[in-house]
Design a protein around this motif. Structure first.
Motif, mmCIF file in Angstrom:
data_model
loop_
_atom_site.group_PDB
_atom_site.id
_atom_site.type_symbol
_atom_site.label_atom_id
_atom_site.label_comp_id
_atom_site.label_asym_id
_atom_site.label_seq_id
_atom_site.Cartn_x
_atom_site.Cartn_y
_atom_site.Cartn_z
ATOM 1 N N UNK A 37 -9.806 4.135 -59.797
ATOM 2 C CA UNK A 37 -10.881 4.614 -58.914
ATOM 3 C C UNK A 37 -10.250 5.078 -57.605
ATOM 4 N N UNK A 38 -10.804 6.109 -56.998
ATOM 5 C CA UNK A 38 -10.364 6.551 -55.670
ATOM 6 C C UNK A 38 -11.596 6.719 -54.787
ATOM 7 N N UNK A 39 -11.583 6.037 -53.644
ATOM 8 C CA UNK A 39 -12.651 6.136 -52.647
ATOM 9 C C UNK A 39 -12.114 6.868 -51.419
ATOM 10 N N UNK A 40 -13.024 7.307 -50.560
ATOM 11 C CA UNK A 40 -12.671 7.840 -49.246
ATOM 12 C C UNK A 40 -13.198 6.880 -48.200
ATOM 13 N N UNK A 41 -12.369 6.597 -47.183
ATOM 14 C CA UNK A 41 -12.866 5.750 -46.100
ATOM 15 C C UNK A 41 -13.738 6.592 -45.170
ATOM 16 N N UNK A 42 -14.177 6.039 -44.058
ATOM 17 C CA UNK A 42 -15.117 6.726 -43.167
ATOM 18 C C UNK A 42 -14.593 8.038 -42.600
ATOM 19 N N UNK A 43 -13.280 8.177 -42.496
ATOM 20 C CA UNK A 43 -12.717 9.397 -41.917
ATOM 21 C C UNK A 43 -11.954 10.239 -42.933
ATOM 22 N N UNK A 44 -12.025 9.861 -44.208
ATOM 23 C CA UNK A 44 -11.440 10.691 -45.252
ATOM 24 C C UNK A 44 -10.111 10.241 -45.803
ATOM 25 N N UNK A 45 -9.584 9.097 -45.358
ATOM 26 C CA UNK A 45 -8.359 8.569 -45.967
ATOM 27 C C UNK A 45 -8.713 7.960 -47.324
ATOM 28 N N UNK A 46 -7.791 7.987 -48.243
ATOM 29 C CA UNK A 46 -8.041 7.529 -49.601
ATOM 30 C C UNK A 46 -7.799 6.035 -49.770
ATOM 31 N N UNK B 218 -15.913 0.454 -44.326
ATOM 32 C CA UNK B 218 -15.688 -0.064 -42.978
ATOM 33 C C UNK B 218 -14.488 0.554 -42.274
ATOM 34 N N UNK B 219 -13.496 1.024 -43.004
ATOM 35 C CA UNK B 219 -12.235 1.474 -42.423
ATOM 36 C C UNK B 219 -12.351 2.854 -41.780
ATOM 37 N N UNK B 220 -11.769 2.981 -40.593
ATOM 38 C CA UNK B 220 -11.752 4.262 -39.889
ATOM 39 C C UNK B 220 -10.325 4.718 -39.589
ATOM 40 N N UNK B 221 -9.360 4.137 -40.275
ATOM 41 C CA UNK B 221 -7.952 4.482 -40.032
ATOM 42 C C UNK B 221 -7.607 5.786 -40.740
ATOM 43 N N UNK B 222 -6.755 6.575 -40.090
ATOM 44 C CA UNK B 222 -6.281 7.807 -40.698
ATOM 45 C C UNK B 222 -4.831 7.605 -41.166
ATOM 46 N N UNK B 223 -4.430 8.328 -42.194
ATOM 47 C CA UNK B 223 -3.033 8.224 -42.630
ATOM 48 C C UNK B 223 -2.121 8.893 -41.613
ATOM 49 N N UNK B 224 -1.046 8.222 -41.262
ATOM 50 C CA UNK B 224 -0.116 8.765 -40.267
ATOM 51 C C UNK B 224 1.086 9.451 -40.889
ATOM 52 N N UNK B 225 1.253 9.312 -42.187
ATOM 53 C CA UNK B 225 2.383 9.966 -42.854
ATOM 54 C C UNK B 225 1.904 10.897 -43.922
#
Length: 82
Positions: A21-30, A75-82
């Motif tokens: 399964x793949x979800x998106x967090x609140x800002x679009x990170x997987x 709940x997560x709003x973190x973006x991928x940094x790499x």
């Protein structure tokens, strides 16, 4: 009436061969759920934004992982940094 489809603002990470399964967090990170499937204990979730992951490998049945990964993505709003 307009139907809006939310897409990720980030490049989709490679899909592992055991991706369930793949979800998106609140800002679009997987947030990925990987493993052997429904009746296996080796299912895990991992957020590509904040790098958090599941913590109970001995009880990571897929039906638990769906709920945990979905709750994290909600709940997560973190973006991928790499």
């Amino acid at each position: 009436m307009t139907t809006t489809v939310r897409t990720s603002a980030f490049t989709e990470p490679d899909r592992p061969k055991n991706l369930q399964i793949r979800y998106l967090n609140q800002v679009g990170a997987h947030v990925d759920v990987t493993g052997s499937g429904e009746h296996a204990e080796n299912n895990r979730w991992k957020c590509h934004g904040c790098k958090d992951t599941s913590r109970s490998p001995e009880t990571d049945w897929l039906f638990w992982m769906r709920e945990k990964a979905s709750a994290h993505a909600s709940a997560c709003r973190a973006i991928p940094l790499t």
